[in-house]
Design an enzyme around this catalytic site. Structure first.
Site, mmCIF file in Angstrom:
data_model
loop_
_atom_site.group_PDB
_atom_site.id
_atom_site.type_symbol
_atom_site.label_atom_id
_atom_site.label_comp_id
_atom_site.label_asym_id
_atom_site.label_seq_id
_atom_site.Cartn_x
_atom_site.Cartn_y
_atom_site.Cartn_z
ATOM 1 N N MET A 1 0.829 -1.206 0.000
ATOM 2 C CA MET A 1 0.000 0.000 0.000
ATOM 3 C C MET A 1 0.864 1.257 0.000
ATOM 4 O O MET A 1 2.005 1.236 0.448
ATOM 5 C CB MET A 1 -0.916 0.017 1.231
ATOM 6 C CG MET A 1 -1.971 -1.091 1.223
ATOM 7 S SD MET A 1 -3.137 -0.875 -0.121
ATOM 8 C CE MET A 1 -4.223 -2.272 0.181
ATOM 9 N N CYS A 2 0.344 2.339 -0.502
ATOM 10 C CA CYS A 2 1.078 3.592 -0.640
ATOM 11 C C CYS A 2 1.272 4.267 0.722
ATOM 12 O O CYS A 2 0.680 3.891 1.720
ATOM 13 C CB CYS A 2 0.314 4.530 -1.566
ATOM 14 S SG CYS A 2 -0.156 3.794 -3.150
ATOM 15 N N ARG A 3 2.108 5.291 0.725
ATOM 16 C CA ARG A 3 2.299 6.169 1.878
ATOM 17 C C ARG A 3 2.127 7.602 1.407
ATOM 18 O O ARG A 3 2.539 7.959 0.302
ATOM 19 C CB ARG A 3 3.687 6.016 2.490
ATOM 20 C CG ARG A 3 4.084 4.611 2.952
ATOM 21 C CD ARG A 3 3.453 4.220 4.290
ATOM 22 N NE ARG A 3 2.104 3.689 4.132
ATOM 23 C CZ ARG A 3 1.336 3.291 5.148
ATOM 24 N NH1 ARG A 3 1.776 3.392 6.400
ATOM 25 N NH2 ARG A 3 0.124 2.810 4.935
#
Length: 256
Positions: A1-3
């Site tokens: 998942m992105c940050r």
């Protein structure tokens, strides 16, 4: 998942949190601590507001840690409200149009989430984008499609005065489409004046989200940007954070 991280407050250089803090977004692009993916190297992006009503956007497909332009830009750019995002792709190509943040008119949006069975649901979600907005659909991600469909709920035309209510109704609609599959939505949204963040999920735990006071404003991030975790407050699941310009931050239950 992105940050990702978002800031609203006194004008500052973007590099304070994008590259210079001890657990900056660039650090998180290589070593995220609260994500299912430690590496977030599938591109990055910046979005910021200045004297113009619409935001500036810079996006690139190179990993954030290896792009010298990012360090130079973030050191020289100063803004009162800005977004930064490092991407971990979940099934769609690594292209510039698929990098966050996304802009439409004065609105800016970025997302860390997942809509299961996107291939099957894509046509239905894209059908929620009004015809007059569909020309802005440049990429293939669920994130961009969700953003444009959300703009079609009246936000872009100021027909909906309450973005939190609009997002809540929209999330309920998408959750119904997802059925028993996971739908995760941790996102930031701004019209250039007010800043909103959302932490929501069905059939899976929502992705992490934190905030803290900063420079007469607020700093929001997927995970703390420094080592002093005592100063960070976790946003509860199924909640919306509202940071109006010049007003206090509030966290509200997200009715969706």
């Amino acid at each position: 998942m992105c940050r990702w991280m978002a800031y609203s407050g006194e004008p500052i250089a973007l590099d304070r949190y994008v590259t210079r803090s001890s657990h900056s977004l660039v650090v998180q692009s290589q070593k995220a601590l609260e994500s299912t993916m430690a590496m977030n190297g599938d591109g990055f992006g910046l979005g910021w507001y200045d004297d113009l009503p619409d935001p500036g956007v810079y996006r690139e497909i190179r990993p954030a840690w290896s792009d010298e332009n990012l360090r130079s830009l973030s050191r020289h750019l100063r803004s009162r409200l800005f977004f930064a995002h490092v991407r971990a792709a979940t099934g769609t190509p690594v292209t510039r149009p698929n990098c966050h943040p996304f802009a439409y008119g004065r609105w800016l949006f970025m997302h860390n989430g997942y809509l299961a069975n996107w291939i099957a649901l894509r046509r239905t979600v894209e059908g929620m984008i009004p015809d007059e907005m569909y020309g802005a659909r440049a990429g293939s991600t669920d994130s961009e499609a969700l953003f444009l469909a959300l703009m079609g709920q009246g936000l872009a035309e100021d027909a909906e005065p309450n973005p939190v209510a609009a997002v809540g109704r929209f999330l309920a609609r998408v959750a119904e489409l997802a059925g028993s599959d996971p739908f995760l939505f941790t996102a930031a949204l701004s019209d250039g004046v007010h800043l909103y963040a959302f932490r929501y999920g069905v059939n899976a735990r929502p992705n992490s989200l934190y905030y803290r006071a900063a420079q007469n404003g607020v700093l929001i991030a997927s995970e703390p940007l420094d080592d002093d975790r005592s100063t960070w407050i976790e946003v509860p699941p199924q909640s919306a954070l509202c940071a109006p310009s010049g007003g206090p931050v509030s966290v509200l239950p997200l009715a969706a």
